[in-house]
Scaffold this active site. Sequence first.
Site, short mmCIF file in Angstrom:
data_model
loop_
_atom_site.label_atom_id
_atom_site.label_comp_id
_atom_site.label_asym_id
_atom_site.label_seq_id
_atom_site.Cartn_x
_atom_site.Cartn_y
_atom_site.Cartn_z
N TYR A 1 15.95 -10.37 6.34
CA TYR A 1 15.86 -11.64 5.60
C TYR A 1 15.70 -11.42 4.10
CZ TYR A 1 16.31 -14.47 9.68
OH TYR A 1 16.85 -15.07 10.78
N GLN B 1 21.87 -27.76 8.42
CA GLN B 1 21.47 -26.64 9.27
C GLN B 1 21.42 -25.36 8.44
OE1 GLN B 1 24.87 -27.64 12.05
NE2 GLN B 1 23.35 -27.07 13.55
N ASP C 1 20.48 -21.92 3.03
CA ASP C 1 20.68 -21.64 1.61
C ASP C 1 20.32 -22.88 0.81
OD1 ASP C 1 23.09 -23.39 1.12
OD2 ASP C 1 23.95 -22.08 2.66
N HIS D 1 16.58 -26.39 9.59
CA HIS D 1 16.38 -25.01 10.04
C HIS D 1 15.63 -24.18 9.00
CE1 HIS D 1 19.91 -25.32 13.16
NE2 HIS D 1 18.81 -25.93 13.54
N ASN E 1 35.88 -31.03 9.70
CA ASN E 1 35.71 -29.65 10.14
C ASN E 1 37.01 -28.88 9.96
OD1 ASN E 1 33.91 -27.75 11.10
ND2 ASN E 1 34.27 -28.20 13.26
N GLU F 1 38.32 -26.84 12.18
CA GLU F 1 39.07 -26.93 13.42
C GLU F 1 38.31 -27.86 14.37
OE1 GLU F 1 37.29 -22.66 14.90
OE2 GLU F 1 39.26 -22.79 13.95
N ALA G 1 36.51 -27.55 4.02
CA ALA G 1 35.50 -28.48 3.52
C ALA G 1 35.71 -28.77 2.03
CB ALA G 1 34.10 -27.91 3.76
#
Length: 236
Positions: free
Chosen positions: A59, A94, A97, A112, A204, A206, A222
């Site tokens: 991390y 989610q 960053d 998250h 999205n 796909e 995106a």
Amino acid sequence: MAAMNAIRNIVILTGAGISAESGIDTFRSEGGLWEQHRVEDVATPEAFARDPDLVLRFYDMRRESIQTKLPNPAHEALARLDRQWTGGLLIVTQNVDDLHERAGARRVLHMHGEHLNAWCTACDTRSRWTGPLIDRPECPACRSRALRPDVVWFGEMPYRMDEIYRALREADLFVSIGTSGAVYPAAGLVQGARELGIATLELNLEPSQGSHWFQETRLGRASAIVPEWIDEMLNP
Ligand SMILES: [Zn+2]
């Protein structure tokens, strides 16, 4: 989908697909590899208990790496929506960053957790953290050496789900951007939106595993389709 001019409150869920174009990779799926590590070796509470040095070093590397990345046009478009949208807006991400914030978005909720936070397991304080944790630095609040990444690992509960569902109940539109639709409870948000009878849109790269839940799906990068959609929202 519902007429755009009828929409006042929006909940947006963003996932790995929006950060991928900024060069941030992530686990493709549970059981996948992430920089040569297996998910279960670096991103679970069991891994941290078994080999804290490995997890902290991993991390530390991620924390350092994301600080070299830049927001892309999708992050910038969402920040523009945040600045100009006078109705309700919650950007649930989610992603761990800080690219939404660095692009200028303010109404962001990190379900998250965040790479740039350290969480003290002794006093439960979260502190802004940009440096390494491997040397077991002191918690700024209680001086214990019990800091861990403030990131929700596999098997842990996402943050602030009550707040997310409260916003969803007030919303007229739920939009999912760059998520696989595979990971609960995020995947459950679109199902919740459908039960509430609000409009649903997926942006999205796909078709996702959750595509059939959405009233409308738009496919593409995106950085291209998010600014297009936000132009429509701001200039109906
Ligand atoms: Zn502490």
